[in-house]
Design a protein around this motif. Structure first.
Motif, mmCIF file in Angstrom:
data_model
loop_
_atom_site.group_PDB
_atom_site.id
_atom_site.type_symbol
_atom_site.label_atom_id
_atom_site.label_comp_id
_atom_site.label_asym_id
_atom_site.label_seq_id
_atom_site.Cartn_x
_atom_site.Cartn_y
_atom_site.Cartn_z
ATOM 1 N N ALA A 81 30.598 24.269 34.755
ATOM 2 C CA ALA A 81 31.514 24.467 35.888
ATOM 3 C C ALA A 81 31.570 25.943 36.285
ATOM 4 O O ALA A 81 31.561 26.271 37.475
ATOM 5 C CB ALA A 81 32.900 23.961 35.526
ATOM 6 N N ILE A 82 31.603 26.826 35.316
ATOM 7 C CA ILE A 82 31.608 28.265 35.607
ATOM 8 C C ILE A 82 30.298 28.675 36.269
ATOM 9 O O ILE A 82 30.291 29.441 37.243
ATOM 10 C CB ILE A 82 31.868 29.072 34.321
ATOM 11 N N ILE A 83 29.180 28.163 35.752
ATOM 12 C CA ILE A 83 27.875 28.505 36.323
ATOM 13 C C ILE A 83 27.764 27.999 37.760
ATOM 14 O O ILE A 83 27.228 28.697 38.629
ATOM 15 C CB ILE A 83 26.741 27.970 35.431
ATOM 16 N N VAL A 84 28.269 26.813 38.046
ATOM 17 C CA VAL A 84 28.241 26.284 39.417
ATOM 18 C C VAL A 84 29.071 27.166 40.348
ATOM 19 O O VAL A 84 28.653 27.470 41.478
ATOM 20 C CB VAL A 84 28.729 24.817 39.445
ATOM 21 N N ASN A 85 30.232 27.613 39.892
ATOM 22 C CA ASN A 85 31.046 28.502 40.725
ATOM 23 C C ASN A 85 30.364 29.844 40.949
ATOM 24 O O ASN A 85 30.460 30.413 42.050
ATOM 25 C CB ASN A 85 32.425 28.706 40.092
ATOM 26 N N ILE A 86 29.700 30.364 39.950
ATOM 27 C CA ILE A 86 28.951 31.616 40.120
ATOM 28 C C ILE A 86 27.797 31.412 41.092
ATOM 29 O O ILE A 86 27.522 32.264 41.942
ATOM 30 C CB ILE A 86 28.459 32.149 38.758
ATOM 31 N N VAL A 90 27.285 33.743 44.313
ATOM 32 C CA VAL A 90 26.182 34.702 44.327
ATOM 33 C C VAL A 90 24.935 34.117 44.976
ATOM 34 O O VAL A 90 24.210 34.805 45.671
ATOM 35 C CB VAL A 90 25.866 35.180 42.883
ATOM 36 N N GLY A 91 24.653 32.859 44.738
ATOM 37 C CA GLY A 91 23.460 32.232 45.297
ATOM 38 C C GLY A 91 22.354 31.999 44.292
ATOM 39 O O GLY A 91 21.360 31.361 44.600
ATOM 40 N N ASP A 94 21.056 34.180 37.982
ATOM 41 C CA ASP A 94 20.466 35.279 37.230
ATOM 42 C C ASP A 94 21.576 36.157 36.656
ATOM 43 O O ASP A 94 22.559 36.457 37.323
ATOM 44 C CB ASP A 94 19.563 36.105 38.137
ATOM 45 N N ILE A 95 21.403 36.566 35.411
ATOM 46 C CA ILE A 95 22.412 37.385 34.733
ATOM 47 C C ILE A 95 22.609 38.723 35.441
ATOM 48 O O ILE A 95 23.729 39.212 35.569
ATOM 49 C CB ILE A 95 22.013 37.606 33.259
ATOM 50 N N ASN A 96 21.532 39.329 35.934
ATOM 51 C CA ASN A 96 21.648 40.630 36.592
ATOM 52 C C ASN A 96 22.477 40.544 37.870
ATOM 53 O O ASN A 96 23.179 41.489 38.213
ATOM 54 C CB ASN A 96 20.263 41.195 36.885
ATOM 55 N N SER A 97 22.408 39.435 38.581
ATOM 56 C CA SER A 97 23.220 39.274 39.793
ATOM 57 C C SER A 97 24.696 39.186 39.456
ATOM 58 O O SER A 97 25.541 39.677 40.207
ATOM 59 C CB SER A 97 22.792 38.012 40.551
ATOM 60 N N VAL A 98 25.010 38.574 38.353
ATOM 61 C CA VAL A 98 26.406 38.456 37.934
ATOM 62 C C VAL A 98 26.948 39.814 37.515
ATOM 63 O O VAL A 98 28.102 40.155 37.758
ATOM 64 C CB VAL A 98 26.549 37.411 36.813
ATOM 65 N N LYS A 99 26.097 40.628 36.892
ATOM 66 C CA LYS A 99 26.536 41.971 36.498
ATOM 67 C C LYS A 99 26.867 42.814 37.721
ATOM 68 O O LYS A 99 27.747 43.662 37.678
ATOM 69 C CB LYS A 99 25.453 42.663 35.668
ATOM 70 N N LYS A 100 26.177 42.580 38.829
ATOM 71 C CA LYS A 100 26.448 43.327 40.065
ATOM 72 C C LYS A 100 27.801 42.957 40.671
ATOM 73 O O LYS A 100 28.362 43.718 41.431
ATOM 74 C CB LYS A 100 25.343 43.079 41.086
ATOM 75 N N MET A 101 28.321 41.794 40.341
ATOM 76 C CA MET A 101 29.610 41.371 40.885
ATOM 77 C C MET A 101 30.756 42.226 40.360
ATOM 78 O O MET A 101 31.812 42.295 40.975
ATOM 79 C CB MET A 101 29.876 39.897 40.545
#
Length: 103
Positions: A81-86, A90-91, A94-101
């Motif tokens: 559920a968390i991954i779907v919301n991310i 973000v679209g 990828d872990i690096n995209s989440v770090k940019k948030m």
């Protein structure tokens, strides 16, 4: 150590090593979740094997493993559920995209 115990412990070690390798090398959140579940299943297999060979008449290892599997299933549902919301925010996963948030 009983030789027949090795028939169960060697696949468990291989599963755990594959999970650690996948967790360290992957950048996709779904792959990380699968690797984590592989490591948890390896630990559950160890609980059952040691219970079977150390205390053959008792069922504590089996019961503990069933609770661990139930908790892992709930944890996986929450993580997905968390991954779907991310992914919606973000679209990609990828872990690096989440770090940019964070910034």
């Amino acid at each position: 150590m009983d030789l027949s115990m090795l028939w169960y412990l060697v696949p468990s070690v291989i599963m755990f090593a594959a999970g650690v390798y996948g967790f360290v090398t992957r950048k996709n959140m779904i792959a990380l979740l699968i690797s984590l579940e592989l490591m948890l299943n390896s630990a559950d297999l160890n609980f059952v094997v040691f219970n079977r060979f150390l205390f053959p008449g008792s069922m504590e290892g089996m019961v503990f493993t069933l609770f661990a599997i139930a908790i892992a299933a709930a944890e996986t549902a929450i993580a997905i559920a968390i991954i779907v919301n991310i992914y919606r925010a973000v679209g990609n996963t990828d872990i690096n995209s989440v770090k940019k948030m964070k910034y």
